[in-house]
Design a protein around this motif. Structure first.
Motif: not given
Length: 191
Positions: A32-38, A62-71, A130-133, A152-159
């Protein structure tokens, strides 16, 4: 902010909170890799929206855990952890950008950086990443290389990669001008 971008951003919460998205269902065994282009000119608006999105998830979901990674922030943290920041600044000042890119190509190889990203942020244990930057770290890091390494590192975690450029479902063009070196398979988050 233009209305088309605002309409696309407004569709993100419903999409990412759906059980199909969170469970990576209906993707034909693809990760589940997704791209939001803009449009890169909307970078500041997208940054503000990501803050809004994080606030909304924290307060209302709050039950949905997330991480936002600013590159950019993670890249600086990574280089600091390896003792490279001061050396990199000195090298760039003395020998220029090309020498710096060459010197950092080893430490920033995806075999090293991608595992650091996942381990440091505990991304694989989250419901959403979430990945930005992307534009801030180019040309040190390339989005398509990062995405290929994260498979191979994220498994089934959507990004979700927030991408300042154009993604047509097969190829990426950073800033709408710089083509990626490789074909990449990901899904467009919001058409």
């Amino acid at each position: 902010m233009n209305q088309q971008l605002q309409d696309r951003l407004n569709q993100i919460p419903e999409k990412i909170l759906s059980s199909e998205f969170l469970n990576s269902q209906g993707l034909g065994n693809e990760i589940g890799f997704w791209i939001f282009d803009y449009d890169p000119a909307a970078e500041l608006e997208v940054r503000e929206y990501i803050k809004f999105l994080e606030n909304m998830l924290t307060k209302k979901h709050s039950k949905v855990s997330y991480v936002h990674i600013n590159l950019l922030e993670l890249l600086v943290q990574y280089l600091n952890s390896r003792g490279f920041v001061e050396k990199a600044i000195a090298l760039q000042q003395q020998k220029g950008d090309d020498a710096l890119l060459k010197a950092l190509s080893g430490p920033l190889h995806m075999d090293k950086f991608a595992p650091y990203l996942v381990e440091t942020t505990q991304a694989a244990a989250k419901n959403i990443v979430f990945i930005s930057g992307v534009g801030s770290v180019w040309p040190l890091l390339r989005a398509h290389n990062l995405l290929n390494s994260l498979h191979s590192l994220l498994g089934q975690t959507p990004m979700v990669l927030f991408y300042p450029g154009h993604y047509d479902g097969q190829s990426m063009r950073l800033f709408g001008k710089i083509p990626s070196d490789n074909y990449y398979r990901a899904f467009k988050l919001i058409p």
